[in-house]
Design a protein around this motif. Structure first.
Motif, PDB file in Angstrom:
ATOM      1  N   TYR A   6      10.611  37.975 -40.018  1.00  0.00           N
ATOM      2  CA  TYR A   6      11.794  38.372 -39.250  1.00  0.00           C
ATOM      3  C   TYR A   6      12.274  37.228 -38.354  1.00  0.00           C
ATOM      4  CZ  TYR A   6      14.958  40.979 -36.278  1.00  0.00           C
ATOM      5  OH  TYR A   6      16.070  41.401 -35.596  1.00  0.00           O
ATOM      6  N   SER A   7      11.340  36.535 -37.695  1.00  0.00           N
ATOM      7  CA  SER A   7      11.750  35.414 -36.842  1.00  0.00           C
ATOM      8  C   SER A   7      12.361  34.289 -37.678  1.00  0.00           C
ATOM      9  CB  SER A   7      10.578  34.907 -36.002  1.00  0.00           C
ATOM     10  OG  SER A   7       9.576  34.364 -36.818  1.00  0.00           O
ATOM     11  N   GLU A   8      11.840  34.057 -38.875  1.00  0.00           N
ATOM     12  CA  GLU A   8      12.420  33.049 -39.759  1.00  0.00           C
ATOM     13  C   GLU A   8      13.804  33.485 -40.236  1.00  0.00           C
ATOM     14  OE1 GLU A   8       9.445  32.449 -42.755  1.00  0.00           O
ATOM     15  OE2 GLU A   8       8.182  31.260 -41.423  1.00  0.00           O
ATOM     16  N   TYR A   9      13.971  34.766 -40.483  1.00  0.00           N
ATOM     17  CA  TYR A   9      15.277  35.294 -40.883  1.00  0.00           C
ATOM     18  C   TYR A   9      16.307  35.100 -39.771  1.00  0.00           C
ATOM     19  CZ  TYR A   9      18.944  38.780 -41.389  1.00  0.00           C
ATOM     20  OH  TYR A   9      20.151  39.412 -41.436  1.00  0.00           O
ATOM     21  N   ILE A  10      15.924  35.408 -38.532  1.00  0.00           N
ATOM     22  CA  ILE A  10      16.832  35.247 -37.401  1.00  0.00           C
ATOM     23  C   ILE A  10      17.190  33.775 -37.214  1.00  0.00           C
ATOM     24  CG2 ILE A  10      17.038  35.466 -34.883  1.00  0.00           C
ATOM     25  CD1 ILE A  10      17.400  38.091 -36.407  1.00  0.00           C
ATOM     26  N   SER A  11      16.222  32.896 -37.367  1.00  0.00           N
ATOM     27  CA  SER A  11      16.491  31.455 -37.262  1.00  0.00           C
ATOM     28  C   SER A  11      17.456  31.007 -38.353  1.00  0.00           C
ATOM     29  CB  SER A  11      15.193  30.656 -37.386  1.00  0.00           C
ATOM     30  OG  SER A  11      14.306  30.966 -36.355  1.00  0.00           O
ATOM     31  N   LEU A  12      17.227  31.467 -39.563  1.00  0.00           N
ATOM     32  CA  LEU A  12      18.098  31.104 -40.680  1.00  0.00           C
ATOM     33  C   LEU A  12      19.510  31.658 -40.481  1.00  0.00           C
ATOM     34  CD1 LEU A  12      18.055  29.645 -43.417  1.00  0.00           C
ATOM     35  CD2 LEU A  12      17.491  31.829 -44.467  1.00  0.00           C
ATOM     36  N   GLN A  13      19.600  32.872 -40.003  1.00  0.00           N
ATOM     37  CA  GLN A  13      20.904  33.482 -39.748  1.00  0.00           C
ATOM     38  C   GLN A  13      21.654  32.709 -38.657  1.00  0.00           C
ATOM     39  OE1 GLN A  13      20.769  37.499 -38.223  1.00  0.00           O
ATOM     40  NE2 GLN A  13      22.758  37.987 -39.086  1.00  0.00           N
ATOM     41  N   SER A  14      20.962  32.336 -37.597  1.00  0.00           N
ATOM     42  CA  SER A  14      21.597  31.563 -36.526  1.00  0.00           C
ATOM     43  C   SER A  14      22.038  30.193 -37.029  1.00  0.00           C
ATOM     44  CB  SER A  14      20.631  31.392 -35.355  1.00  0.00           C
ATOM     45  OG  SER A  14      20.266  32.637 -34.826  1.00  0.00           O
ATOM     46  N   PHE A  15      21.222  29.575 -37.842  1.00  0.00           N
ATOM     47  CA  PHE A  15      21.555  28.283 -38.431  1.00  0.00           C
ATOM     48  C   PHE A  15      22.818  28.406 -39.279  1.00  0.00           C
ATOM     49  CE2 PHE A  15      19.217  24.447 -40.549  1.00  0.00           C
ATOM     50  CZ  PHE A  15      20.291  23.635 -40.254  1.00  0.00           C
ATOM     51  N   TYR A  16      22.887  29.423 -40.110  1.00  0.00           N
ATOM     52  CA  TYR A  16      24.054  29.637 -40.968  1.00  0.00           C
ATOM     53  C   TYR A  16      25.313  29.877 -40.138  1.00  0.00           C
ATOM     54  CZ  TYR A  16      27.186  31.547 -44.434  1.00  0.00           C
ATOM     55  OH  TYR A  16      28.280  31.787 -45.237  1.00  0.00           O
ATOM     56  N   GLU A  17      25.186  30.664 -39.086  1.00  0.00           N
ATOM     57  CA  GLU A  17      26.338  30.931 -38.229  1.00  0.00           C
ATOM     58  C   GLU A  17      26.834  29.649 -37.561  1.00  0.00           C
ATOM     59  OE1 GLU A  17      25.059  34.034 -35.607  1.00  0.00           O
ATOM     60  OE2 GLU A  17      25.117  35.558 -37.189  1.00  0.00           O
ATOM     61  N   LEU A  18      25.915  28.772 -37.195  1.00  0.00           N
ATOM     62  CA  LEU A  18      26.295  27.485 -36.609  1.00  0.00           C
ATOM     63  C   LEU A  18      27.056  26.632 -37.617  1.00  0.00           C
ATOM     64  CD1 LEU A  18      25.970  25.402 -34.215  1.00  0.00           C
ATOM     65  CD2 LEU A  18      24.044  24.537 -35.543  1.00  0.00           C
ATOM     66  N   ILE A  19      26.599  26.631 -38.859  1.00  0.00           N
ATOM     67  CA  ILE A  19      27.246  25.830 -39.904  1.00  0.00           C
ATOM     68  C   ILE A  19      28.659  26.324 -40.173  1.00  0.00           C
ATOM     69  CG2 ILE A  19      27.177  25.213 -42.353  1.00  0.00           C
ATOM     70  CD1 ILE A  19      24.118  25.403 -42.144  1.00  0.00           C
ATOM     71  N   THR A  20      28.825  27.632 -40.214  1.00  0.00           N
ATOM     72  CA  THR A  20      30.135  28.200 -40.548  1.00  0.00           C
ATOM     73  C   THR A  20      31.058  28.317 -39.340  1.00  0.00           C
ATOM     74  OG1 THR A  20      29.218  30.432 -40.335  1.00  0.00           O
ATOM     75  CG2 THR A  20      29.255  29.454 -42.543  1.00  0.00           C
ATOM     76  N   ASP A  21      30.569  27.975 -38.159  1.00  0.00           N
ATOM     77  CA  ASP A  21      31.396  28.035 -36.961  1.00  0.00           C
ATOM     78  C   ASP A  21      32.504  26.988 -37.042  1.00  0.00           C
ATOM     79  OD1 ASP A  21      31.106  27.133 -33.533  1.00  0.00           O
ATOM     80  OD2 ASP A  21      32.018  28.963 -34.316  1.00  0.00           O
ATOM     81  N   LYS A  22      33.689  27.349 -36.587  1.00  0.00           N
ATOM     82  CA  LYS A  22      34.837  26.431 -36.681  1.00  0.00           C
ATOM     83  C   LYS A  22      34.679  25.216 -35.771  1.00  0.00           C
ATOM     84  CE  LYS A  22      37.395  29.070 -33.320  1.00  0.00           C
ATOM     85  NZ  LYS A  22      38.547  28.934 -32.545  1.00  0.00           N
ATOM     86  N   VAL A  30      25.577  18.203 -44.679  1.00  0.00           N
ATOM     87  CA  VAL A  30      24.147  17.935 -44.422  1.00  0.00           C
ATOM     88  C   VAL A  30      23.483  19.165 -43.814  1.00  0.00           C
ATOM     89  CG1 VAL A  30      22.549  16.511 -43.112  1.00  0.00           C
ATOM     90  CG2 VAL A  30      24.529  15.468 -44.169  1.00  0.00           C
ATOM     91  N   LEU A  31      24.157  19.803 -42.885  1.00  0.00           N
ATOM     92  CA  LEU A  31      23.577  20.999 -42.262  1.00  0.00           C
ATOM     93  C   LEU A  31      23.402  22.130 -43.265  1.00  0.00           C
ATOM     94  CD1 LEU A  31      25.422  21.061 -38.817  1.00  0.00           C
ATOM     95  CD2 LEU A  31      23.067  20.379 -39.296  1.00  0.00           C
ATOM     96  N   ARG A  32      24.326  22.258 -44.209  1.00  0.00           N
ATOM     97  CA  ARG A  32      24.212  23.286 -45.245  1.00  0.00           C
ATOM     98  C   ARG A  32      22.963  23.033 -46.099  1.00  0.00           C
ATOM     99  NH1 ARG A  32      29.105  22.721 -47.249  1.00  0.00           N
ATOM    100  NH2 ARG A  32      30.020  24.008 -45.642  1.00  0.00           N
ATOM    101  N   LYS A  33      22.723  21.765 -46.437  1.00  0.00           N
ATOM    102  CA  LYS A  33      21.525  21.427 -47.223  1.00  0.00           C
ATOM    103  C   LYS A  33      20.258  21.694 -46.428  1.00  0.00           C
ATOM    104  CE  LYS A  33      23.919  17.862 -49.844  1.00  0.00           C
ATOM    105  NZ  LYS A  33      24.114  16.424 -50.002  1.00  0.00           N
ATOM    106  N   LEU A  34      20.267  21.349 -45.144  1.00  0.00           N
ATOM    107  CA  LEU A  34      19.093  21.620 -44.300  1.00  0.00           C
ATOM    108  C   LEU A  34      18.836  23.117 -44.168  1.00  0.00           C
ATOM    109  CD1 LEU A  34      19.375  19.072 -41.362  1.00  0.00           C
ATOM    110  CD2 LEU A  34      17.604  19.186 -43.099  1.00  0.00           C
ATOM    111  N   CYS A  35      19.902  23.880 -44.028  1.00  0.00           N
ATOM    112  CA  CYS A  35      19.771  25.330 -43.917  1.00  0.00           C
ATOM    113  C   CYS A  35      19.171  25.910 -45.204  1.00  0.00           C
ATOM    114  CB  CYS A  35      21.130  25.953 -43.628  1.00  0.00           C
ATOM    115  SG  CYS A  35      21.098  27.729 -43.361  1.00  0.00           S
ATOM    116  N   ALA A  36      19.674  25.451 -46.337  1.00  0.00           N
ATOM    117  CA  ALA A  36      19.144  25.919 -47.625  1.00  0.00           C
ATOM    118  C   ALA A  36      17.680  25.512 -47.788  1.00  0.00           C
ATOM    119  CB  ALA A  36      19.977  25.364 -48.770  1.00  0.00           C
ATOM    120  N   LEU A  37      17.353  24.283 -47.363  1.00  0.00           N
ATOM    121  CA  LEU A  37      15.966  23.809 -47.458  1.00  0.00           C
ATOM    122  C   LEU A  37      15.042  24.666 -46.597  1.00  0.00           C
ATOM    123  CD1 LEU A  37      14.000  21.703 -48.570  1.00  0.00           C
ATOM    124  CD2 LEU A  37      14.580  20.266 -46.605  1.00  0.00           C
ATOM    125  N   TYR A  38      15.483  24.983 -45.381  1.00  0.00           N
ATOM    126  CA  TYR A  38      14.669  25.832 -44.510  1.00  0.00           C
ATOM    127  C   TYR A  38      14.488  27.221 -45.125  1.00  0.00           C
ATOM    128  CZ  TYR A  38      13.122  28.658 -40.623  1.00  0.00           C
ATOM    129  OH  TYR A  38      12.419  29.545 -39.839  1.00  0.00           O
TER     130      TYR A  38
END
Length: 160
Positions: free
Chosen positions: A22-38, A47-55
């Protein structure tokens, strides 16, 4: 067995795994939201998208045994796909590795490591650091002791 006993007995084994997942899911979700933020610069998103996918893949890979145990996965294909995707992303990120580390790494002065300088001159820095030491080109003090009393080739006979 009642609902309470079933839940209580399963918590011993799955509560920790569930909390980590669950903590990894929340981290991944927050990371994704940061990437898609305007407000996130467009040139960083790739690069952030690749890092997010790698995580995400790393997290999935670390929980494979639990996923197999729960019959969410079967066969070799899921593991092979995840591992191949991880290797592909690592290959794609290798050109950005120095820049990514420099984002959170201490300065060269603080790091004080010849192989960690940001200039990318690994071997040059390593060589110059080695040559700065005193007596680096001299033989060690134990050299004569090591070289004396050596047996002559062919003089030793087997005792078998």
């Amino acid at each position: 067995m009642g609902d309470f006993d079933a839940r209580n007995n399963s918590q011993v084994y799955y509560c920790r795994s569930l909390a980590i997942a669950y903590s990894e899911y929340i981290s991944l979700q927050s990371f994704y939201e940061l990437i898609t933020d305007k407000d996130t610069p467009q040139d960083l998103r790739s690069v952030l998208r690749k890092l997010c996918a790698l995580y995400g893949l790393w997290s999935l890979n670390s929980h494979m045994a639990t996923l197999y145990q729960g019959n969410y996965l079967n066969g070799r294909k899921p593991v092979e796909l995840v591992q191949k995707a991880i290797l592909t992303l690592c290959s794609q990120l290798k050109d950005d590795a120095v820049a990514l580390v420099d984002v959170f790494a201490p300065t060269d002065f603080i790091l004080n490591s010849p192989i960690g300088y940001a200039d990318g001159q690994l071997y040059k820095n390593l060589w110059s650091t080695m040559m700065q030491g005193s007596q680096v080109l001299e033989r060690p003090s134990w050299w004569k002791e090591f070289c004396s009393d050596k047996p002559v080739i062919g003089s030793l006979q087997s005792k078998l």
